[in-house]
Every structure is written in structure tokens, then in C-alpha cells.
Design a protein around this motif. Structure first.
Motif, mmCIF file in Angstrom:
data_model
loop_
_atom_site.group_PDB
_atom_site.id
_atom_site.type_symbol
_atom_site.label_atom_id
_atom_site.label_comp_id
_atom_site.label_asym_id
_atom_site.label_seq_id
_atom_site.Cartn_x
_atom_site.Cartn_y
_atom_site.Cartn_z
ATOM 1 N N VAL A 157 0.848 -1.203 0.000
ATOM 2 C CA VAL A 157 0.000 0.000 0.000
ATOM 3 C C VAL A 157 0.879 1.248 0.000
ATOM 4 C CG1 VAL A 157 -1.622 1.360 1.391
ATOM 5 C CG2 VAL A 157 -2.037 -1.073 1.031
ATOM 6 N N HIS A 158 1.923 1.238 0.827
ATOM 7 C CA HIS A 158 2.845 2.384 0.859
ATOM 8 C C HIS A 158 3.591 2.522 -0.470
ATOM 9 C CE1 HIS A 158 2.390 3.802 4.955
ATOM 10 N NE2 HIS A 158 2.371 2.544 5.359
ATOM 11 N N ALA A 159 3.997 1.398 -1.066
ATOM 12 C CA ALA A 159 4.693 1.435 -2.360
ATOM 13 C C ALA A 159 3.793 2.049 -3.431
ATOM 14 C CB ALA A 159 5.132 0.030 -2.764
ATOM 15 N N LEU A 160 2.533 1.643 -3.447
ATOM 16 C CA LEU A 160 1.595 2.199 -4.420
ATOM 17 C C LEU A 160 1.379 3.697 -4.195
ATOM 18 C CD1 LEU A 160 -1.088 -0.608 -4.739
ATOM 19 C CD2 LEU A 160 0.473 0.192 -6.508
ATOM 20 N N GLN A 172 -6.322 12.549 -7.409
ATOM 21 C CA GLN A 172 -5.493 13.105 -8.479
ATOM 22 C C GLN A 172 -5.092 12.005 -9.467
ATOM 23 O OE1 GLN A 172 -2.508 14.928 -5.762
ATOM 24 N NE2 GLN A 172 -2.616 16.665 -7.169
ATOM 25 N N VAL A 173 -4.642 10.872 -8.927
ATOM 26 C CA VAL A 173 -4.138 9.784 -9.759
ATOM 27 C C VAL A 173 -5.261 9.141 -10.570
ATOM 28 C CG1 VAL A 173 -3.073 7.483 -9.682
ATOM 29 C CG2 VAL A 173 -2.166 9.324 -8.298
ATOM 30 N N ARG A 174 -6.438 9.100 -10.011
ATOM 31 C CA ARG A 174 -7.580 8.496 -10.717
ATOM 32 C C ARG A 174 -7.779 9.163 -12.080
ATOM 33 N NH1 ARG A 174 -13.284 7.627 -7.813
ATOM 34 N NH2 ARG A 174 -13.707 5.692 -8.888
ATOM 35 N N GLN A 175 -7.558 10.470 -12.136
ATOM 36 C CA GLN A 175 -7.729 11.200 -13.390
ATOM 37 C C GLN A 175 -6.465 11.172 -14.251
ATOM 38 O OE1 GLN A 175 -8.777 15.010 -11.867
ATOM 39 N NE2 GLN A 175 -10.857 14.411 -11.313
ATOM 40 N N MET A 176 -5.297 11.199 -13.611
ATOM 41 C CA MET A 176 -4.048 11.301 -14.365
ATOM 42 C C MET A 176 -3.524 9.960 -14.866
ATOM 43 S SD MET A 176 -1.904 13.952 -12.101
ATOM 44 C CE MET A 176 -2.589 15.508 -11.585
ATOM 45 N N GLU A 177 -3.584 8.941 -14.038
ATOM 46 C CA GLU A 177 -3.020 7.637 -14.387
ATOM 47 C C GLU A 177 -3.933 6.530 -13.876
ATOM 48 O OE1 GLU A 177 -1.275 5.081 -16.242
ATOM 49 O OE2 GLU A 177 -0.281 7.003 -16.437
ATOM 50 N N PRO A 178 -4.999 6.223 -14.620
ATOM 51 C CA PRO A 178 -5.985 5.226 -14.171
ATOM 52 C C PRO A 178 -5.389 3.841 -13.914
ATOM 53 C CG PRO A 178 -6.778 6.404 -16.112
ATOM 54 C CD PRO A 178 -5.365 6.832 -15.884
ATOM 55 N N LEU A 183 -4.686 -0.549 -9.926
ATOM 56 C CA LEU A 183 -3.900 -1.458 -9.077
ATOM 57 C C LEU A 183 -4.262 -1.271 -7.604
ATOM 58 C CD1 LEU A 183 -0.290 -1.281 -10.545
ATOM 59 C CD2 LEU A 183 -1.805 -3.252 -10.519
ATOM 60 N N TYR A 184 -4.350 -0.016 -7.199
ATOM 61 C CA TYR A 184 -4.677 0.292 -5.808
ATOM 62 C C TYR A 184 -6.078 -0.212 -5.455
ATOM 63 C CZ TYR A 184 -5.580 3.065 -1.616
ATOM 64 O OH TYR A 184 -5.905 3.470 -0.343
ATOM 65 N N SER A 185 -7.038 0.066 -6.306
ATOM 66 C CA SER A 185 -8.416 -0.356 -6.000
ATOM 67 C C SER A 185 -8.543 -1.878 -6.018
ATOM 68 C CB SER A 185 -9.414 0.300 -6.953
ATOM 69 O OG SER A 185 -9.197 -0.121 -8.267
ATOM 70 N N GLU A 186 -7.795 -2.551 -6.892
ATOM 71 C CA GLU A 186 -7.832 -4.022 -6.907
ATOM 72 C C GLU A 186 -7.241 -4.592 -5.622
ATOM 73 O OE1 GLU A 186 -6.109 -5.631 -10.447
ATOM 74 O OE2 GLU A 186 -7.610 -4.703 -11.738
#
Length: 196
Positions: free
Chosen positions: A65-68, A90-96, A101-104
Motif C-alpha cells: 500500500v505504501h509502495a503504491l 489526483q491519480v484516478r484522473q491522471m493515471e488510471p 492497481l490500488y483499487s484491486e
């Protein structure tokens, strides 16, 4: 507060210059911040993988989690923005892809072991793909001379913020063939210093 606040008094235009620097986010500062985040990303990834291999899945999960989070911050900084405390929006819009990966990892119904296993495969690719921008600051410093010893790199004024993660970063970049290791002779017989 600095960017959105109203300046009541500004001796020597210090606050105005600070606001301008924060708004423009100069490339040199971005490169340094990306390098710092990249070092932390590698350290967390290596720790997480070691925990995973030792069947310590909760500790591995925490490290991943910290790495992500560090990977997300790299994506935001690379696009010229300062990461906010709500970096995932921010990331959700910039790099889906990174957000997915985070949401999975967080929301998947797979077993924790399976989620981590899949994430380590994806993370390994992403970390390697970010090696060029993540190591740019370190490589720029290392161009100053042909061979460096670890202690010399630690003492370099441009790498003073890297001290905690520099060893892990050098090991990772050496393992991936991006930095070469050589032996430097010492006065002792068959004893060598390690050079980069």
C-alpha cells in the motif's frame, strides 16, 4: 495556505517568489522529488516482497500500500503537480492504471495472498518502467565522475536527502543492469571496495 491565502505583508517579496515557485514547480525540483519518491517506492517494494516470501501477508500488504502511494506521488509530480493529501483522486484522473492497481488491492474479493502475488508482478513492471525518470537525479550526480564508492555518494550534497533509500536504490538499479559495479583495489590482498 500559501498558494490560496491572501498576503498581508511580504518583506522582500519572499512569499510572492515562493508562490511563483510552487505554481511553476521547476523541473529540477520535480526531478529531485521524483527521485526521493522512487527510492521510497523501491524500499517499500523490496520490504513487501521479503514479507511476502516469509508468508507475512499483512506486513507485505502494508508495504505494498505504501509502495503504491509512492508510485501515485511519482505520477502526479511527473505531470507537474504537487501531490495532495488526497493523492488518489489526483491519480484516478491522471493515471488510471495505477489507481486500478490500488483499487484491486483494496477492494478485490480474492485471497490476500493472491492479491499480493498479482500486485508484485504488476509493480515489478511499473517500477522498472519508472527507472529512467526515478533515477534521473541520481544519474545526473553520478555523471560527475567515472567511479563512485557508496560513501562518496552518501556524502554528496545533492544526495543528502537520499541517505535512507540510497543503498536499496543502488542495489535495485544494479540488479536491473542500469548501474555497473566494479571492484576497486585496496591495500589488502584480495580485498576490494565496491564501485558504481
Amino acid at each position: 495556505w500559501i498558494v490560496n491565502g491572501r498576503v498581508l505583508f511580504d518583506r522582500n517579496e519572499y512569499v510572492a517568489e515562493l508562490i511563483d515557485r510552487l505554481n511553476t514547480f521547476p523541473f529540477a525540483e520535480r526531478k529531485l522529488k521524483i527521485g526521493l519518491e522512487y527510492g521510497k517506492l523501491i524500499r517499500r517494494y523490496v520490504e513487501g516482497k521479503a514479507f511476502f516470501e516469509a508468508n507475512q501477508f499483512l506486513d507485505a500488504y502494508n508495504a505494498v500500500v505504501h509502495a503504491l502511494h509512492h508510485l501515485a506521488r511519482i505520477e502526479v509530480i511527473d505531470r507537474g503537480f504537487h501531490p495532495e493529501t488526497t493523492v488518489w483522486s489526483q491519480v484516478r484522473q491522471m493515471e488510471p492504471q495505477v489507481y486500478k492497481l490500488y483499487s484491486e488491492l483494496i477492494e478485490s474479493h480474492e485471497s490476500l495472498e493472491k492479491r499480493l502475488e498479482l500486485l508484485f508482478l504488476a509493480n515489478d513492471f511499473l517500477i522498472h518502467s519508472k527507472a529512467e525518470i526515478g533515477s534521473a537525479h541520481l544519474f545526473e550526480v553520478m555523471k560527475e565522475k567515472d567511479i563512485w564508492q557508496f560513501g562518496e555518494l552518501l556524502q554528496h550534497h545533492d544526495l543528502k536527502h537520499f541517505t535512507q533509500d540510497l543503498g536499496v536504490m543502488l542495489d535495485y538499479l544494479t540488479e536491473k543492469g542500469l548501474i555497473n559495479v566494479c571492484q576497486i583495489e585496496t591495500k589488502g590482498q584480495a580485498v576490494y571496495h565496491r564501485g558504481y
